[in-house]
Design a protein around this motif. Sequence first.
Motif, mmCIF file in Angstrom:
data_model
loop_
_atom_site.group_PDB
_atom_site.id
_atom_site.type_symbol
_atom_site.label_atom_id
_atom_site.label_comp_id
_atom_site.label_asym_id
_atom_site.label_seq_id
_atom_site.Cartn_x
_atom_site.Cartn_y
_atom_site.Cartn_z
ATOM 1 N N CYS B 15 -36.114 126.433 102.546
ATOM 2 C CA CYS B 15 -34.728 125.656 103.324
ATOM 3 C C CYS B 15 -35.134 123.978 103.931
ATOM 4 O O CYS B 15 -36.346 123.760 104.092
ATOM 5 C CB CYS B 15 -33.618 126.469 103.853
ATOM 6 S SG CYS B 15 -34.731 127.277 105.194
ATOM 7 N N ALA B 16 -33.353 123.902 104.410
ATOM 8 C CA ALA B 16 -33.847 122.462 105.328
ATOM 9 C C ALA B 16 -35.114 122.098 106.310
ATOM 10 O O ALA B 16 -35.258 121.879 106.674
ATOM 11 C CB ALA B 16 -32.525 121.881 105.314
ATOM 12 N N LEU B 17 -34.601 123.687 106.881
ATOM 13 C CA LEU B 17 -35.444 123.714 107.649
ATOM 14 C C LEU B 17 -36.766 124.036 107.803
ATOM 15 O O LEU B 17 -37.171 125.525 106.909
ATOM 16 C CB LEU B 17 -34.777 124.941 109.152
ATOM 17 C CG LEU B 17 -35.597 124.626 110.557
ATOM 18 C CD1 LEU B 17 -36.200 124.374 111.318
ATOM 19 C CD2 LEU B 17 -34.835 126.042 110.874
ATOM 20 N N ASP B 18 -37.677 123.323 108.269
ATOM 21 C CA ASP B 18 -39.455 123.993 107.662
ATOM 22 C C ASP B 18 -40.453 124.105 109.093
ATOM 23 O O ASP B 18 -40.069 123.394 109.903
ATOM 24 C CB ASP B 18 -39.605 123.091 106.550
ATOM 25 C CG ASP B 18 -40.937 123.343 106.287
ATOM 26 O OD1 ASP B 18 -41.921 124.497 106.205
ATOM 27 O OD2 ASP B 18 -41.344 122.552 105.377
ATOM 28 N N ALA B 19 -40.756 124.581 109.080
ATOM 29 C CA ALA B 19 -41.715 125.440 109.950
ATOM 30 C C ALA B 19 -43.349 126.243 109.652
ATOM 31 O O ALA B 19 -42.921 126.822 108.822
ATOM 32 C CB ALA B 19 -41.087 126.711 111.357
ATOM 33 N N GLN B 20 -44.235 125.361 110.666
ATOM 34 C CA GLN B 20 -45.304 125.668 110.578
ATOM 35 C C GLN B 20 -46.166 125.893 111.654
ATOM 36 O O GLN B 20 -45.790 125.347 112.839
ATOM 37 C CB GLN B 20 -45.943 125.421 110.076
ATOM 38 C CG GLN B 20 -45.957 124.717 108.192
ATOM 39 C CD GLN B 20 -47.028 123.540 108.186
ATOM 40 O OE1 GLN B 20 -47.288 122.713 108.198
ATOM 41 N NE2 GLN B 20 -46.778 123.432 106.252
ATOM 42 N N VAL B 105 -35.896 130.454 110.369
ATOM 43 C CA VAL B 105 -37.632 130.594 109.538
ATOM 44 C C VAL B 105 -38.316 131.397 110.371
ATOM 45 O O VAL B 105 -37.840 131.434 112.083
ATOM 46 C CB VAL B 105 -37.735 129.149 108.462
ATOM 47 C CG1 VAL B 105 -36.788 128.554 107.592
ATOM 48 C CG2 VAL B 105 -38.315 128.514 109.564
ATOM 49 N N TYR B 106 -39.466 132.188 109.688
ATOM 50 C CA TYR B 106 -39.941 132.663 110.585
ATOM 51 C C TYR B 106 -41.832 131.960 110.412
ATOM 52 O O TYR B 106 -41.977 131.715 109.386
ATOM 53 C CB TYR B 106 -39.937 134.152 110.552
ATOM 54 C CG TYR B 106 -39.464 134.530 110.868
ATOM 55 C CD1 TYR B 106 -38.699 135.435 111.988
ATOM 56 C CD2 TYR B 106 -37.984 134.801 110.333
ATOM 57 C CE1 TYR B 106 -37.488 135.922 112.358
ATOM 58 C CE2 TYR B 106 -36.948 135.647 110.636
ATOM 59 C CZ TYR B 106 -36.788 136.046 112.193
ATOM 60 O OH TYR B 106 -35.719 136.945 113.046
ATOM 61 N N THR B 107 -42.823 132.084 110.565
ATOM 62 C CA THR B 107 -44.054 131.253 110.707
ATOM 63 C C THR B 107 -44.367 132.986 110.254
ATOM 64 O O THR B 107 -44.116 134.261 110.701
ATOM 65 C CB THR B 107 -44.814 130.624 111.993
ATOM 66 O OG1 THR B 107 -44.864 131.651 112.620
ATOM 67 C CG2 THR B 107 -43.676 129.551 112.168
ATOM 68 N N ARG B 108 -45.963 132.445 109.510
ATOM 69 C CA ARG B 108 -46.321 133.641 109.613
ATOM 70 C C ARG B 108 -47.475 133.845 110.714
ATOM 71 O O ARG B 108 -47.835 133.378 111.466
ATOM 72 C CB ARG B 108 -46.995 133.346 108.569
ATOM 73 C CG ARG B 108 -46.189 133.425 106.733
ATOM 74 C CD ARG B 108 -46.957 134.222 105.614
ATOM 75 N NE ARG B 108 -46.747 133.584 105.050
ATOM 76 C CZ ARG B 108 -47.298 134.093 103.158
ATOM 77 N NH1 ARG B 108 -47.876 133.541 103.095
ATOM 78 N NH2 ARG B 108 -45.819 133.753 102.325
#
Lengths: 271, 576
Positions: B15-20, B105-108
């Motif tokens: 989605c619009a929010l992206d996290a790594q 969002v969640y990171t792995r």
Amino acid sequence: MTGRMMKRIIVMRTMLKKTAVIILILITAATAVSAAGTTESTRDFLDGVKYYNEENYPKAIDAFAKIAAGGIRNGKLYYNLGNAYLKNGDIGHAILWYERAAKLIPNDPDLKFNLNYALTFIKDKREEKKNSMFGVLFFWKELLSQRTVQWTGLILNMMFWLFLTGQLIRRRKQLKMVSVFFMTAVGIFILTACYDYYAAAVSSARNKEAVILPSSVSVRSGLSEASTELFVLHAGTKIRIDQEKNGYYRICFSEGKIGWIPKDKAGVVEG
Amino acid sequence: MAAVFFILCIPVAACALDAQAVVDKSRIGLDDTVRLDVLVNGDEADVDVSVIKDFNIISRGTSSNVRIINTQVSRETTYQYVLLPLKEGQLTIPPLKVARGKETVYTRPIRIQVSQTGPRNLAERDIFVQAFVSKIEAVEGEQIIYTFRLYRTVQIDSARLQKPDFIGFSATEIEGNRSGESIISGRRYAVAEVSYVLIPLQSGKLEIGPAVLSCDVRHLGLRRSHSFFDDSFFNRGRWEKKVFRTEPLTVNVAPLPPHSSEVTFSGLVGEADFRAAIEDNEIAVGDSTTLTLTIEGSGNIMDAEEPEITLPDGFKIYRDAPEEDVKLGNDGYAGHKTFRIALVPVKEGDFTIPPIRFNYFDMAAKRYKTIASPAFSIRANPSQEKTQLEVFSADAIQNRPPVDRQDVKFTGRDILPLKEDLNALSHQQALSFGRFVFLALLPILLYLSAGWFLRFMRKTDDPARVMSRKAREALKDAGHPDISIEEFLSLLYKALITGICATAGASGQFAKGASLTHAEAEEILRNNGWADDSIQQAIELFKRIESARYSGWRVDSELRETLLADTRHMLRSLSS
């Protein structure tokens, strides 16, 4: 008049009578419920006073707190709660209720005296605030309560327009100097009152004033008891809450001294 | 060190929010740190790192980066954390929740292999840390000294100590760090020491986690040549970031034994002495004497409650705020706490205050101990105001010495009483912004309404009244001494013709003050029922004014007064 019309009029009269009776019953019931609530509050209040005079402070607190929990917002009631908590040795709650009372009856001499007395028990030294430009320009705001500013503005505004109306009726030319003087005073007070409303709205949304309740509380770097303790605050110390998350408040004690505490460790002065 | 990043995670939600989440190492030693970066596109977001349980977060920071490619602007925020493993083995950084507004969002998860490294023998190390406590067996409320020591033979810089959390203790750092030297297995170490005083707040087996020291360690290199440039002045060595950690400690805290004494326990655990003293044993009724209770010793002196005092009837008491002078030294808290109580007799007689008893838990004897003061006798004499009534005379007043005025000081402290009025139950409604605006606008509406009303009234004014008012105004203006003769005559003329028009309620051309001929004036008056002699007088005056106005008469002040008086008289007659 035909028989049909007569019949209609009779039906309408009966309906009106019924409606009037129902309205009367509803009004009587509402008055009775209200009176019952008032009677219960009065009884609790008198019990609270009696327990306080008998030095049974926990029971006095229960009685006054029950009234406050019922939704009554009154500076004198809050003052009494502050007294009962202070006599019971609970500095944190005492100062919280005195501060709540100060929002409603800021010029009450008894309240000022007792609050000053309670403040002598606070262990944390307040760090000096830097003087802001706003504080210098509007120094008189410290002397007048928000309520006084509002009503002074409204009364001056009323006088100004009544003066103009009088001039209009007497068909006299308006006196420029008097009008300008009046208008300036009205403008200052009305604008200050509007700023107060704005500040209160912003403050309730972002920056709540609160008081530390337990005898001491660790202010931590994160939202868990395992987080690093940054500093310790004690009962009665005033703080500002700027964020709320997962059962924790992010609080600010002074410039540079911020951290997280559990929500139940602080009481919000005006919620 | 060149940081090689392993991108181990990609965002789950597209989605619009992206996290790594990325780390710089996947295999580390127990004393090493790992750097975790959480990269978030766009503006700042909330990253929940409270779920990381296998690592200590020893530092954190934020940076942001703005990129402009082909007029497209993109922003990236990086949350940086330095993590220290808490144990050996395969450790996991769990999925981190990243939220911005309503988006989440969640990171792995990331796995890190942690292994034991480095020499185990302390003396083999150039630098190591130790922590110990003064007691591993204690009771609730007892003071324990926790000491952290750093031993080193090499130079360090940028040292930062993260103290343990001390869960279950109240912990306060003892000011003033100490340093010195110590020889271990023949090696000389520089030693730095930091201490905390801990007071257990609960009983049981309390664990004190590791203290973590991070610093830059200087390595001089092993090769030694005799080159000029190997001189220490030029050889600044190599600095390496290192982290050291103490072993966790355990303290067994026993609860205080059951309290069986009839004297109330004060809460003090430590060693103490108790004294009580009274300022004056003989006072007058209404005067005050101060009873001072002092608790002195070591331990949690500041927590000691005031001992119970049994006073005979006939005394009022006023308590002052207790004074504390408790200092934190190398052995913990020590000092004294003083309670001052003002006693005011309200009746005459001899009174005895029974011994005041103070109960505390004595750490040396490991039992509750009670210290009692002696009993105090107080004689309350009759009030001096009653016995020393004086007869004042003028001489006595003149010859008396000047009064030495003094500042009024509090002799006792207490709060003012409750507010018992039932109006405390009325609900105080704050003035809402809507009501405030309404009340502010109300007088403006009043003003506007008055304006509209007056305008309406003017439109509906009776023409006769309007003309009559105009006639009066013109006459009034004509009476002004500063106006010229021409203006005077013009105003008299206007007053007279508007006065005549008013009798008929005429409007139109007459209302505007246009000229009127003798015949027209006569006709108006005659049509409205005026008598011939009145009509004659009016026309006569009309002619005199016109003659003075147009025929160049010399109008002196006498004529002016006469014309004004006659016109005023005529207007009165017309309006009656």
